[in-house]
Design a protein around this motif. Structure first.
Motif, PDB file in Angstrom:
ATOM      1  N   VAL A 162       3.507   0.066  -6.726  1.00  0.00           N
ATOM      2  CA  VAL A 162       2.127  -0.512  -6.261  1.00  0.00           C
ATOM      3  C   VAL A 162       1.607  -1.276  -7.217  1.00  0.00           C
ATOM      4  O   VAL A 162       1.042  -2.260  -7.165  1.00  0.00           O
ATOM      5  CB  VAL A 162       1.304   0.716  -5.731  1.00  0.00           C
ATOM      6  CG1 VAL A 162       0.124  -0.034  -5.459  1.00  0.00           C
ATOM      7  CG2 VAL A 162       1.823   1.325  -4.580  1.00  0.00           C
TER       8      VAL A 162
ATOM      9  N   TYR B 200      -3.280   1.555  -5.683  1.00  0.00           N
ATOM     10  CA  TYR B 200      -3.728   0.514  -5.134  1.00  0.00           C
ATOM     11  C   TYR B 200      -5.091   0.003  -5.672  1.00  0.00           C
ATOM     12  O   TYR B 200      -5.539  -0.765  -6.181  1.00  0.00           O
ATOM     13  CB  TYR B 200      -3.767   0.709  -3.491  1.00  0.00           C
ATOM     14  CG  TYR B 200      -4.446  -0.549  -2.653  1.00  0.00           C
ATOM     15  CD1 TYR B 200      -3.456  -1.410  -2.219  1.00  0.00           C
ATOM     16  CD2 TYR B 200      -5.714  -0.558  -2.491  1.00  0.00           C
ATOM     17  CE1 TYR B 200      -3.836  -2.627  -1.636  1.00  0.00           C
ATOM     18  CE2 TYR B 200      -6.077  -1.706  -1.540  1.00  0.00           C
ATOM     19  CZ  TYR B 200      -5.067  -2.834  -1.157  1.00  0.00           C
ATOM     20  OH  TYR B 200      -5.457  -3.854  -0.464  1.00  0.00           O
TER      21      TYR B 200
ATOM     22  N   GLN C  37       0.719  -1.183  -0.034  1.00  0.00           N
ATOM     23  CA  GLN C  37      -0.063  -0.078   0.065  1.00  0.00           C
ATOM     24  C   GLN C  37       0.803   1.179   0.023  1.00  0.00           C
ATOM     25  O   GLN C  37       1.933   1.209   0.527  1.00  0.00           O
ATOM     26  CB  GLN C  37      -0.921  -0.069   1.204  1.00  0.00           C
ATOM     27  CG  GLN C  37      -1.919   1.102   1.397  1.00  0.00           C
ATOM     28  CD  GLN C  37      -3.085   1.275   0.154  1.00  0.00           C
ATOM     29  OE1 GLN C  37      -2.436   1.767  -1.086  1.00  0.00           O
ATOM     30  NE2 GLN C  37      -4.055   0.987   0.293  1.00  0.00           N
ATOM     31  N   HIS C  38       0.274   2.332  -0.727  1.00  0.00           N
ATOM     32  CA  HIS C  38       1.061   3.476  -0.432  1.00  0.00           C
ATOM     33  C   HIS C  38       0.076   4.784  -0.451  1.00  0.00           C
ATOM     34  O   HIS C  38      -0.752   4.882  -1.440  1.00  0.00           O
ATOM     35  CB  HIS C  38       2.133   3.943  -1.829  1.00  0.00           C
ATOM     36  CG  HIS C  38       2.664   4.990  -1.762  1.00  0.00           C
ATOM     37  ND1 HIS C  38       3.909   5.368  -1.002  1.00  0.00           N
ATOM     38  CD2 HIS C  38       2.279   6.302  -2.206  1.00  0.00           C
ATOM     39  CE1 HIS C  38       4.578   6.559  -1.288  1.00  0.00           C
ATOM     40  NE2 HIS C  38       3.336   7.172  -1.720  1.00  0.00           N
ATOM     41  N   ARG C  39      -0.297   5.401   0.561  1.00  0.00           N
ATOM     42  CA  ARG C  39      -1.317   6.276   0.730  1.00  0.00           C
ATOM     43  C   ARG C  39      -0.697   7.636   0.552  1.00  0.00           C
ATOM     44  O   ARG C  39      -0.053   8.261   1.494  1.00  0.00           O
ATOM     45  CB  ARG C  39      -2.045   6.228   2.155  1.00  0.00           C
ATOM     46  CG  ARG C  39      -2.458   4.741   2.421  1.00  0.00           C
ATOM     47  CD  ARG C  39      -3.116   4.445   3.697  1.00  0.00           C
ATOM     48  NE  ARG C  39      -3.749   3.095   3.860  1.00  0.00           N
ATOM     49  CZ  ARG C  39      -2.919   2.360   4.612  1.00  0.00           C
ATOM     50  NH1 ARG C  39      -2.122   2.599   5.441  1.00  0.00           N
ATOM     51  NH2 ARG C  39      -3.235   1.060   4.921  1.00  0.00           N
ATOM     52  N   GLN C  40      -1.160   8.357  -0.373  1.00  0.00           N
ATOM     53  CA  GLN C  40      -0.680   9.590  -0.771  1.00  0.00           C
ATOM     54  C   GLN C  40      -1.720  10.222  -2.005  1.00  0.00           C
ATOM     55  O   GLN C  40      -2.324   9.514  -2.691  1.00  0.00           O
ATOM     56  CB  GLN C  40       0.685   9.752  -1.471  1.00  0.00           C
ATOM     57  CG  GLN C  40       1.206  10.802  -1.380  1.00  0.00           C
ATOM     58  CD  GLN C  40       2.637  10.863  -1.823  1.00  0.00           C
ATOM     59  OE1 GLN C  40       3.117  10.085  -2.346  1.00  0.00           O
ATOM     60  NE2 GLN C  40       3.334  12.051  -1.374  1.00  0.00           N
TER      61      GLN C  40
ATOM     62  N   ASP D 191       6.144   5.630  -7.032  1.00  0.00           N
ATOM     63  CA  ASP D 191       5.273   5.107  -6.058  1.00  0.00           C
ATOM     64  C   ASP D 191       4.430   4.437  -6.709  1.00  0.00           C
ATOM     65  O   ASP D 191       3.749   3.200  -6.384  1.00  0.00           O
ATOM     66  CB  ASP D 191       5.046   5.940  -5.154  1.00  0.00           C
ATOM     67  CG  ASP D 191       6.369   6.458  -4.088  1.00  0.00           C
ATOM     68  OD1 ASP D 191       7.154   5.531  -3.837  1.00  0.00           O
ATOM     69  OD2 ASP D 191       6.262   7.617  -3.825  1.00  0.00           O
TER      70      ASP D 191
END
Ligand code: GCO
Length: 256
Positions: free
Chosen positions: A114, A160, A98-101, A110
């Motif tokens: 993902v 994601y 996961q990469h939350r941005q 990024d």
């Protein structure tokens, strides 16, 4: 009803990303249904530790550490399975990051990381597994792990979400091309599950309250609650089920 339909005795299952979290729960669940399981992670140490934990429970488990997003590493891993006489009957494409941005600030690297791990890897590992299933002429089972975001978006997790939406249709593409070889390719869409990957969300009181308020079950799910759907999709019981996604989400997607 006899449980023989769901028996996985004699089957070998590779579960990617199974050193912990949902993958480890699924590896344990399949092994408890009779399968020999291959635990996979990027690191040899944690993959083997997870496999050895399963063996300590009396289950048949071994480990194979490789990066599922690296095409050469995937090919090498399957060459190793061939050399060891390991025939993968069941593949669960579970590895995910996961990469939350917010997207306006999101770097290409990024985004790509993902997409590579959550979507491209399922193609790479699925292709190697399917080539061998087809050559053996005994069919096979592929289960791709989707998400609520296979169906609906949430701000801050665009790569994601794009990958998990892709997982739903990749499963249908696999079904379209491989059903004729008695391969069933389906997906499971977990709701919000209590895992390390989601710990930051669990620890955020507002997010935790939102999960409990939005979901008819009014709670987070547990990794082992995904086992029933996985065993069904890994077994003879689902022999004519193909290209579907089963949401295991406490009812979340059923309501407004
Ligand atoms: C997140 C994601 C996931 C969710 C899952 C729900 O923000 O990390 O939304 O981890 O838990 O996609 O299906």
């Amino acid at each position: 009803m006899s449980t023989a339909l769901f028996d996985l005795t004699g089957r070998t299952a590779l579960i990617t990303g199974s050193a912990r979290g949902i993958g480890l729960a699924l590896a344990q669940g399949l092994a408890q249904s009779g399968a020999r399981v291959i635990v996979n992670g990027r690191q040899a140490g944690s993959s083997e530790a997870a496999a050895s934990g399963l063996r300590a429970m009396g289950l048949q488990a071994q480990s194979a550490a490789f990066d599922v997003a690296d095409a050469a590493a995937v090919e090498a891993a399957f060459a190793g399975f061939d050399a060891a006489g390991l025939e993968i009957d069941i593949l669960i494409n579970n590895a995910g990051i996961q990469h939350r941005q917010p997207m306006l600030d999101l770097a290409l690297a990024d985004w790509q990381r993902v997409i590579d791990t959550n979507l491209t890897a399922a193609f790479l590992v699925g292709r190697e597994a399917a080539r061998r299933m087809i050559a053996r002429q005994r069919g096979g089972k592929i289960i791709n792990i989707g998400s609520l975001t296979s169906e609906a978006a949430r701000a801050t997790v665009a790569p994601y979400t794009a990958a998990k939406g892709g997982i739903k249709l990749l499963s249908r593409s696999m079904a379209a091309e491989w059903a004729q070889f008695d391969i069933q390719a389906n997906a499971i869409g977990p709701g919000y599950i209590l895992t390390d990957m989601n710990q930051a969300l669990v620890d955020n009181p507002q997010f935790d309250a939102w999960v409990k308020a939005s979901n008819p079950a009014q709670r987070w799910g547990r990794p082992e609650e995904l086992v029933g759907a996985a065993v069904f999709l890994a077994s003879k019981a689902s022999g004519y089920v193909n290209g579907q996604i089963i949401y295991v989400d406490g009812g979340w997607l059923a309501v407004l």
